[in-house]
Design a protein around this motif. Structure first.
Motif, mmCIF file in Angstrom:
data_model
loop_
_atom_site.group_PDB
_atom_site.id
_atom_site.type_symbol
_atom_site.label_atom_id
_atom_site.label_comp_id
_atom_site.label_asym_id
_atom_site.label_seq_id
_atom_site.Cartn_x
_atom_site.Cartn_y
_atom_site.Cartn_z
ATOM 1 N N GLU A 152 0.825 -1.194 0.000
ATOM 2 C CA GLU A 152 0.000 0.000 0.000
ATOM 3 C C GLU A 152 0.862 1.246 0.000
ATOM 4 N N THR A 153 0.457 2.236 -0.781
ATOM 5 C CA THR A 153 1.142 3.524 -0.827
ATOM 6 C C THR A 153 0.102 4.625 -0.863
ATOM 7 N N ASP A 154 0.155 5.513 0.116
ATOM 8 C CA ASP A 154 -0.779 6.647 0.174
ATOM 9 C C ASP A 154 -2.227 6.186 0.066
ATOM 10 N N GLY A 155 -2.548 5.081 0.739
ATOM 11 C CA GLY A 155 -3.925 4.606 0.727
ATOM 12 C C GLY A 155 -4.318 3.807 -0.496
ATOM 13 N N SER A 156 -3.410 3.613 -1.435
ATOM 14 C CA SER A 156 -3.702 2.851 -2.645
ATOM 15 C C SER A 156 -3.068 1.470 -2.553
ATOM 16 N N GLN A 157 -3.778 0.469 -3.060
ATOM 17 C CA GLN A 157 -3.258 -0.897 -3.073
ATOM 18 C C GLN A 157 -3.033 -1.347 -4.509
ATOM 19 N N LEU A 158 -1.989 -2.131 -4.698
ATOM 20 C CA LEU A 158 -1.680 -2.656 -6.025
ATOM 21 C C LEU A 158 -2.875 -3.428 -6.569
ATOM 22 N N SER A 159 -3.247 -3.181 -7.810
ATOM 23 C CA SER A 159 -4.356 -3.908 -8.430
ATOM 24 C C SER A 159 -3.902 -4.791 -9.590
ATOM 25 N N ARG A 160 -2.920 -4.316 -10.376
ATOM 26 C CA ARG A 160 -2.447 -5.124 -11.504
ATOM 27 C C ARG A 160 -1.087 -4.630 -11.971
ATOM 28 N N LEU A 161 -0.329 -5.536 -12.541
ATOM 29 C CA LEU A 161 0.963 -5.221 -13.137
ATOM 30 C C LEU A 161 1.058 -6.003 -14.437
ATOM 31 N N VAL A 162 1.390 -5.315 -15.529
ATOM 32 C CA VAL A 162 1.542 -5.969 -16.830
ATOM 33 C C VAL A 162 2.900 -5.568 -17.395
ATOM 34 N N MET A 163 3.689 -6.558 -17.825
ATOM 35 C CA MET A 163 5.016 -6.278 -18.365
ATOM 36 C C MET A 163 5.241 -7.108 -19.617
ATOM 37 N N ALA A 164 5.655 -6.463 -20.695
ATOM 38 C CA ALA A 164 5.913 -7.127 -21.965
ATOM 39 C C ALA A 164 7.398 -7.090 -22.269
ATOM 40 N N ASP A 165 7.982 -8.267 -22.485
ATOM 41 C CA ASP A 165 9.385 -8.399 -22.890
ATOM 42 C C ASP A 165 10.333 -7.660 -21.943
ATOM 43 N N ARG A 166 9.897 -7.455 -20.711
ATOM 44 C CA ARG A 166 10.701 -6.781 -19.682
ATOM 45 C C ARG A 166 11.164 -5.396 -20.143
ATOM 46 N N ALA A 207 -0.580 -0.627 -11.800
ATOM 47 C CA ALA A 207 -1.826 0.037 -11.431
ATOM 48 C C ALA A 207 -2.145 -0.174 -9.958
ATOM 49 N N SER A 208 -2.885 0.775 -9.409
ATOM 50 C CA SER A 208 -3.305 0.689 -8.012
ATOM 51 C C SER A 208 -4.735 1.167 -7.876
ATOM 52 N N MET A 209 -5.376 0.712 -6.799
ATOM 53 C CA MET A 209 -6.771 1.020 -6.541
ATOM 54 C C MET A 209 -6.881 1.696 -5.185
ATOM 55 N N ARG A 210 -7.781 2.675 -5.091
ATOM 56 C CA ARG A 210 -8.042 3.308 -3.805
ATOM 57 C C ARG A 210 -9.516 3.674 -3.719
ATOM 58 N N GLU A 211 -9.990 3.773 -2.470
ATOM 59 C CA GLU A 211 -11.378 4.140 -2.246
ATOM 60 C C GLU A 211 -11.476 5.648 -2.086
ATOM 61 N N ASN A 212 -12.453 6.233 -2.771
ATOM 62 C CA ASN A 212 -12.663 7.669 -2.699
ATOM 63 C C ASN A 212 -14.156 7.942 -2.614
ATOM 64 N N GLY A 213 -14.614 8.341 -1.440
ATOM 65 C CA GLY A 213 -16.034 8.642 -1.266
ATOM 66 C C GLY A 213 -16.936 7.454 -1.480
ATOM 67 N N GLY A 214 -16.465 6.258 -1.115
ATOM 68 C CA GLY A 214 -17.283 5.064 -1.267
ATOM 69 C C GLY A 214 -17.165 4.374 -2.602
ATOM 70 N N THR A 215 -16.418 4.941 -3.544
ATOM 71 C CA THR A 215 -16.208 4.305 -4.841
ATOM 72 C C THR A 215 -14.727 3.987 -5.025
#
Length: 270
Positions: free
Chosen positions: A202-216, A222-230
């Motif tokens: 977690e960083t600044d209230g955000s949690q990792l949601s996905r990581l995509v890497m092509a050919d390194r 990407a990260s996800m965080r809650e803001n006002g219930g969404t």
């Protein structure tokens, strides 16, 4: 036939689809009748009767309204599915023309200009950037997802496309149910079970949601965080050997990816 609220929503929807406000009001009004006169449409749309004639002819030119000559003239809106398909093709043609014009004037991107990291806002934009990264893979595609919700049908499609191209695909998930699903759907991919619960990062209230890497060499994190219930998803992405984000992910995953044997259940020591 729907109330005023439904008609207002329909007008707003067709405005977003490319009609002017008056065109949308006229089209929606005519859609209420099997066939109607300018007077009928004017009463429903609150448009002047003289404007209805002009608007109906403009809509006819776009294939959205049919006109029967007579006294009085009658107008009929085409079926909604036909209208939507016509507008979809129209938008596609406009976008192709816009793309051609933009290619003619755009400055080619240099590797140092795309190294980023560049920020992306909004889940749909994040998903589309993840698809872009996945499509770049020529030899290896790595994806990590913290929940089944973050691995949607577009991700499934891109993973299968990569496998079909002969790309080595490694998919990781901290959710056991998702790993089971991934093993069933992609028997030719390596499914990774992390020893570190990435979902707790977690960083600044955000949690990792996905990581995509092509050919390194191309990465989206990407990260996800809650803001006002969404829940809101944001991401950063980078490309090239000089990208700090690429270097970070190489250092984090590179050696471990080399150890993946492809037996379907590697547990990488992260």
């Amino acid at each position: 036939m729907g109330g005023a609220g439904d008609r207002r929503k329909a007008v707003e929807a067709f405005q977003r689809a490319g009609l002017t406000e008056y065109e949308a009001r006229c089209f929606v009004a005519l859609s209420r009748f099997g066939a109607g006169t300018a007077k009928d449409a004017a009463e429903v749309s609150d448009l002047p009767r003289t404007r209805v004639y002009d608007l109906a002819e403009r809509l006819q030119d776009r294939g959205l309204v049919e006109i029967r000559e007579g006294s009085p003239r009658e107008f009929r809106a085409v079926d909604p599915d036909i209208a939507v398909e016509k507008l979809r093709r129209e938008h596609s043609d406009h976008l192709e023309s816009a793309a051609d014009a933009l290619r003619a004037v755009a400055t080619p991107q240099r590797s140092d200009s795309t190294s980023g990291p560049w920020r992306i806002e909004g889940q749909q934009n994040v998903i589309e950037r993840g698809q872009f990264v996945a499509a770049r893979a020529e030899t290896e595609l790595f994806g990590f997802f913290t929940s089944a919700a973050s691995f949607d049908r577009d991700c499934f499609r891109q993973a299968q496309y990569a496998i079909d191209r002969g790309v080595s695909v490694v998919l990781g998930a901290s959710d056991e149910g998702l790993r089971v699903d991934l093993r069933e759907r992609f028997p030719d991919a390596t499914i990774w079970s992390p020893s570190l619960d990435w979902q707790t990062l977690e960083t600044d209230g955000s949690q990792l949601s996905r990581l995509v890497m092509a050919d390194r060499s191309v990465v989206m994190l990407a990260s996800m965080r809650e803001n006002g219930g969404t829940l809101e998803e944001t991401a950063v992405w980078g490309e090239g050997d000089d990208s700090e984000l690429v270097i970070l992910c190489r250092n984090l995953l590179g050696g471990n990816l080399d150890e993946v044997t492809g037996d379907g259940s590697p547990d990488l020591p992260l």
